[in-house]
Design an enzyme around this catalytic site. Structure first.
Site, PDB file in Angstrom:
ATOM      1  N   HIS A  20      35.150  46.137  54.159  1.00 46.84           N
ATOM      2  CA  HIS A  20      36.421  46.147  53.416  1.00 46.84           C
ATOM      3  C   HIS A  20      36.707  44.787  52.779  1.00 46.84           C
ATOM      4  O   HIS A  20      37.860  44.442  52.542  1.00 46.84           O
ATOM      5  CB  HIS A  20      37.590  46.548  54.315  1.00 46.84           C
ATOM      6  CG  HIS A  20      37.318  47.744  55.176  1.00 46.84           C
ATOM      7  ND1 HIS A  20      37.598  49.031  54.786  1.00 46.84           N
ATOM      8  CD2 HIS A  20      36.724  47.849  56.401  1.00 46.84           C
ATOM      9  CE1 HIS A  20      37.228  49.870  55.742  1.00 46.84           C
ATOM     10  NE2 HIS A  20      36.685  49.191  56.731  1.00 46.84           N
TER      11      HIS A  20
ATOM     12  N   SER B 147      33.919  27.219  28.899  1.00 46.95           N
ATOM     13  CA  SER B 147      35.049  27.763  28.170  1.00 46.95           C
ATOM     14  C   SER B 147      35.336  26.849  26.994  1.00 46.95           C
ATOM     15  O   SER B 147      35.195  25.634  27.094  1.00 46.95           O
ATOM     16  CB  SER B 147      36.268  27.828  29.088  1.00 46.95           C
ATOM     17  OG  SER B 147      37.459  27.818  28.319  1.00 46.95           O
TER      18      SER B 147
ATOM     19  N   LYS C   6      35.598  24.715  33.184  1.00 42.16           N
ATOM     20  CA  LYS C   6      35.111  26.044  33.551  1.00 42.16           C
ATOM     21  C   LYS C   6      33.600  26.166  33.552  1.00 42.16           C
ATOM     22  O   LYS C   6      32.898  25.576  32.736  1.00 42.16           O
ATOM     23  CB  LYS C   6      35.674  27.091  32.574  1.00 42.16           C
ATOM     24  CG  LYS C   6      37.133  27.383  32.796  1.00 42.16           C
ATOM     25  CD  LYS C   6      37.379  28.197  34.061  1.00 42.16           C
ATOM     26  CE  LYS C   6      37.047  29.616  33.838  1.00 42.16           C
ATOM     27  NZ  LYS C   6      38.026  30.602  34.082  1.00 42.16           N
TER      28      LYS C   6
ATOM     29  N   GLU D 156      28.314  38.764  35.144  1.00 44.44           N
ATOM     30  CA  GLU D 156      29.305  39.728  34.656  1.00 44.44           C
ATOM     31  C   GLU D 156      28.663  40.729  33.697  1.00 44.44           C
ATOM     32  O   GLU D 156      29.001  41.920  33.695  1.00 44.44           O
ATOM     33  CB  GLU D 156      30.447  38.994  33.956  1.00 44.44           C
ATOM     34  CG  GLU D 156      31.317  38.214  34.936  1.00 44.44           C
ATOM     35  CD  GLU D 156      32.312  37.317  34.213  1.00 44.44           C
ATOM     36  OE1 GLU D 156      33.507  37.545  34.365  1.00 44.44           O
ATOM     37  OE2 GLU D 156      31.884  36.391  33.504  1.00 44.44           O
TER      38      GLU D 156
END
Ligand code: ARG
Length: 457
Positions: free
Chosen positions: A153, A274, A280, A287
């Site tokens: 979980h 970024s 970043k 992704e």
């Protein structure tokens, strides 16, 4: 090629909807290989003269080098790779070109070409998955005893080893490989010679063409041969499942790279910056692997829907089989390569992993197990006693193994200080020596077996 019975040419939009050459040009190598095998057989069987068979073979070889050098010319009027090649053959060798299509239809031709293409695709995916397994096993070997939190979980559950976690993906990829191997074995029957749908009256030798193209045998039913796209669906389903595994690993990397976790640092070479936030470092490759799995599943669904309800035998709907397979294959190949690179280069923050494993009362089960083992307490009761200890530790803001012995004894008098040996994360993982468990010696055994299977040192 088929204009004899028509008074009028096709409308521009008919041409456009009908043409598959913009995408099926990718089948050119397979199409030429299929034609070479077919014409060699026609020559051997005396269906075309030896001289014509030789001329045709020579012409096909010329076209093959033309395509290799300059690519396949896209002419919508010529519909597909089969007609483009035959038209070029006629330009090169004249009327003998017209004999190549004896005892053949584009229906068995395209089924053969596509099977050959999918077979190559399977072989390249298989090599990629094996390379991924190799880096997983190598990294697992470095971390057979590195402790990290195991989750259920997404809540800290019990300590595990990082090597064990990585080897879980080795297992998944192994099942993927076996699914592709299965698909390959099932695919490997040759439809060539089934002609349009009913077979042919010419004395062809289907064993010969099947063998020449590396198939195990010819297919046994001409109607099935030209209308079967199971092999493409098998590929897409195996690809979908493989991409799910890649996506799950990608997802873990994304979470683990997030600052509050800080379990890993993804390599610069697989991250992006970024344009506004200078600090970043984004896990874009992971992704996109996660994203691509959705598209691959979409390709699988697209062909599933195309095939659903098609009557026997060939229908033009089936021309739509290629774009989803090509797309899924390209996405999968990229995803495998990207995940392989990331697994190879990722830095695991082992001290942070250990710290996270020690938090969250991850050895609570070990306390319960200790009560069962040493104090002969029934497990359900041990579970309850441990729950009380966790509640106390949580209230005090300390780890389980930092609770004083008096406090533990006050909860249950059967507890004594030997319990502390069971409460460290290292003791916890070391104790889980059941087959397939997370204990470092178990993990090392699995890694050794995997290395033997993969043929690495
Ligand atoms: N381009 C077609 C395909 O991809 C080839 C087969 C066409 N056969 C036919 N009878 N129209 O499926």
């Amino acid at each position: 090629m088929w204009g004899g019975r028509f008074a009028e040419g096709p409308a521009a939009v008919m041409r456009e909807i009908n043409a598959s050459i913009p995408f099926d040009k990718r089948l050119w190598r397979q199409d030429i290989a299929g034609s070479k095998a077919h014409v060699a057989m026609l020559g051997k069987q005396g269906i075309v003269s030896t001289a014509d068979a030789e001329t045709i073979t020579g012409g096909l070889a010329t076209i093959e080098s033309e395509y290799a050098e300059r690519g396949v010319p896209v002419d919508l009027a010529l519909e597909d790779i089969h007609m483009v090649t035959e038209t070029r053959l006629a330009e090169l060798i004249g009327p003998a070109a017209g004999r190549l299509h004896t005892a053949r239809s584009r229906n068995d031709q395209v089924a053969t070409d596509f099977k050959l293409w999918v077979r190559d695709a399977i072989d390249s995916v298989e090599a990629g998955l094996k390379a991924l397994q190799t880096v997983l096993v190598t990294r697992a070997g470095e971390h057979a005893a590195s402790v990290m939190p195991g989750f259920t979980h997404l809540q800290v559950a019990q300590p595990v080893t990082l090597g064990h976690h990585l080897m879980a993906y080795y297992e998944m990829i192994g099942r993927d490989r076996s699914r592709f191997a299965d698909a390959r074995a099932r695919l490997n029957r040759c439809p060539l010679g089934s002609a349009a749908l009913a077979g042919t009256g010419f004395p062809i030798d289907r064993q010969m063409t099947a063998a020449a193209l590396g198939f195990d045998a010819p297919t046994d039913n001409s109607l099935d041969s030209v209308s079967d796209r199971d092999f493409a669906l098998d590929y897409l389903m195996a690809a979908t499942q493989a991409s799910l595994h890649l996506s799950r690993l990608a997802e873990e990397f994304i979470i683990w790279a997030s600052q509050p976790y800080a379990f890993v640092s993804l390599p610069d070479s697989y991250s992006t910056g970024s344009s506004i936030m200078p600090q970043k470092r984004n896990p874009d490759a992971a992704e996109l692997v996660r994203g691509h799995s959705g598209r691959i599943a979409g390709c699988m669904m697209a062909l599933t829907m195309t095939m659903k309800g098609l009557p026997l035998a060939y229908s033009k709907d089936m021309q739509d089989d290629k774009p989803p397979v090509f797309e899924a294959h390209d996405l999968l190949a990229l995803s495998i390569a990207a995940m392989t690179g990331m697994v190879e280069k990722v830095t695991f923050n082992t001290s942070r992993l250990r710290q996270a494993a020690e938090a969250g009362f991850s050895t609570a089960t070990d306390l319960a197990d200790w009560l069962v083992r040493v104090a002969d307490v029934p497990f359900r009761e041990a579970h309850h006693i441990t729950g009380t200890a966790v509640k106390l530790a949580e209230r005090e803001g300390v780890a389980l193994d930092k609770l004083p012995i008096e406090a533990l004894k006050a909860i249950d008098a059967r507890i004594d200080d030997r319990v502390y040996q069971a409460l460290s994360v290292d003791a916890s993982v070391a104790s889980r020596r059941s087959h397939g468990g997370t204990a470092p010696d178990q993990v090392r055994e699995r890694i050794a077996q995997a290395k033997a299977v993969l043929g690495i040192d």
